[in-house]
Design an enzyme around this catalytic site. Structure first.
Site, PDB file in Angstrom:
ATOM      1  N   LYS A  43     -44.766  -4.677  16.483  1.00 14.58           N
ATOM      2  CA  LYS A  43     -45.270  -3.677  17.433  1.00 14.58           C
ATOM      3  C   LYS A  43     -44.310  -3.569  18.608  1.00 14.58           C
ATOM      4  CE  LYS A  43     -48.562  -0.985  19.171  1.00 14.58           C
ATOM      5  NZ  LYS A  43     -47.659  -0.316  20.132  1.00 14.58           N
ATOM      6  N   CYS A 128     -38.863   6.146  25.777  1.00 14.18           N
ATOM      7  CA  CYS A 128     -39.829   5.540  26.693  1.00 14.18           C
ATOM      8  C   CYS A 128     -39.796   6.275  28.034  1.00 14.18           C
ATOM      9  CB  CYS A 128     -39.521   4.056  26.883  1.00 14.18           C
ATOM     10  SG  CYS A 128     -37.905   3.722  27.586  1.00 14.18           S
TER      11      CYS A 128
END
Length: 311
Positions: A43, A128
Site C-alpha cells: 500500500k 501526490c
C-alpha cells in the site's frame, strides 16, 4: 511462457496488484504473495498512519470505479517491517510504494528506506499533492526534475516512479526528457484519471463523499489513456527504464495490449478489487491462450511491437 525479466530477476509472470488494492494489511499482502501474481506492491504509505477520507470513498461503477481514498495506510514502519521480514521468504522481490503528502515527506521516507535492510524495489508516487494552488507534482515538470535530482543524490536502491496520465504529445516529450536524465528502474503509467464525477441518477446524487463527489477514475474507462501513456513513454525513454502498465486491465486481451505497447510488468487495480486475487489465475490463463493462438512462446517476441499504419 509468461516469464518476465525485470530488475535482474525473472518473474513467473508480469502480473501485479496496483498499489492501493488488496495490500493494506499483512494478511492481504500474504494473500497476494500466495496468488498467481508474479509480484506484488505494498500500500502506498505515508510516514505515519492515515485514516484517509470519510466514507463512502470508493464506488464500483459499470465500466470501472471512482475513488477518493485519501491515502489510508498503516504507516511507513508497518510496511517496512513487513517487507524486511518477508523479503527472504518470497521468490520475487517486493515492491514498496511511498506517497508522501509533501516533497519533504517523500525524501524523508526514501532516506529511511535507503538506510534500511530492504532489498526490493521502491515505487515513488509522483501523483501526490503539491503546495496549495499548484498541480500534482508530476504535472509540475521543473519540480519533478528538482525532486529526482535530490533523490538520486543519495538513493542507490532500485527506484521506479508512478505517474499520472498525460494528454498532450508535448508533455510526453518534456517529461521523458527529464526522466531520461536519471537512473530510474521503471516508470509506472498510469495512476487513475483525476477528478472524474459519477452520478446516481435515481438519487440525483454523487456516489462518494469526499471532494463533493470528485474522484479518480479507474477500470475500463481509462484503458485507452493508459495504453497511450505506456506507448508514449516506451518510445521515448531510455531502454534501461522499463514500463509498468497500469489501467483498465480486466482480461488477457487487455494485458496483451499493454505488453504490445511496451510494458514489462502489469498492475491491476479496479478488477482486482471486484474479483479478488483469483483474478491473476484467470488473466494469466487468458494471456497464455492468446499467445498460443498467435504462436508466441515468450512475451519478448511481441513486447513493444505495436504496428503503425504507414500506407
Amino acid at each position: 511462457m509468461l516469464q518476465t525479466n525485470f530488475v535482474d530477476y525473472t518473474f513467473e509472470n508480469p502480473l501485479m496488484n496496483a498499489s492501493g488494492v488488496h495490500c493494506m494489511t499483512d494478511k492481504e499482502l500474504d494473500e497476494l504473495s500466495a496468488s498467481k501474481a508474479g509480484a506484488f506492491v505494498t500500500k502506498s504509505t505515508t510516514i505515519n498512519l492515515r485514516e484517509g477520507n470519510p466514507s463512502p470513498r470508493y464506488y464500483d461503477v459499470p465500466l470501472g470505479s471512482i475513488n477518493s481514498m485519501g491515502l489510508p495506510n498503516l504507516g511507513l514502519q508497518y510496511y517496512l517491517d513487513y517487507a524486511i521480514d518477508r523479503q527472504d521468504k518470497f521468490d520475487a522481490p517486493i515492491f514498496f510504494s511511498i506517497a508522501g503528502m509533501s516533497v519533504a515527506e517523500n525524501i524523508e521516507m526514501l532516506e529511511v528506506i535507503q538506510a534500511s535492510d530492504f532489498n526490493g524495489v521502491t515505487e515513488l508516487n509522483l501523483s501526490c499533492p503539491n503546495v496549495p494552488g499548484k498541480p500534482q507534482v508530476a504535472y509540475d515538470f521543473p519540480l519533478t526534475e528538482e525532486i529526482l535530482t535530490k533523490v538520486f543524490s543519495f538513493f542507490t536502491k532500485p527506484l521506479g516512479i508512478k505517474l499520472p496520465p498525460y494528454f498532450d504529445l508535448a508533455h510526453f516529450d518534456e517529461m521523458a526528457a527529464i526522466l531520461n536524465k536519471f537512473p530510474l528502474t521503471y516508470v509506472n503509467s498510469i495512476n487513475s484519471v483525476g477528478n472524474g464525477l459519477y452520478i446516481d441518477v435515481e438519487q440525483e446524487s454523487v456516489v462518494i463523499k469526499p471532494k463533493d463527489g470528485f474522484g479518480g477514475i479507474g477500470g475500463e474507462y481509462i484503458k485507452p489513456t493508459a495504453l497511450a501513456n505506456v506507448r508514449a513513454f516506451y518510445t521515448r525513454l531510455n531502454p534501461s527504464i522499463k514500463i509498468v502498465g497500469t489501467g483498465g486491465i480486466r482480461n488477457g486481451q487487455d494485458a496483451f495490449e499493454h505488453l504490445l505497447c511496451g510494458a514489462t510488468m502489469l498492475q491491476i487495480g479496479t478488477e482486482l478489487h471486484k474479483e479478488g486475487p483469483a483474478i491473476f489465475d484467470r488473466i494469466a490463463a487468458e494471456l497464455e491462450a492468446i499467445m498460443e493462438e498467435k504462436g508466441y512462446e515468450t512475451i519478448d517476441e511481441f513486447r513493444g511491437k505495436l504496428k503503425s499504419i504507414t500506407d
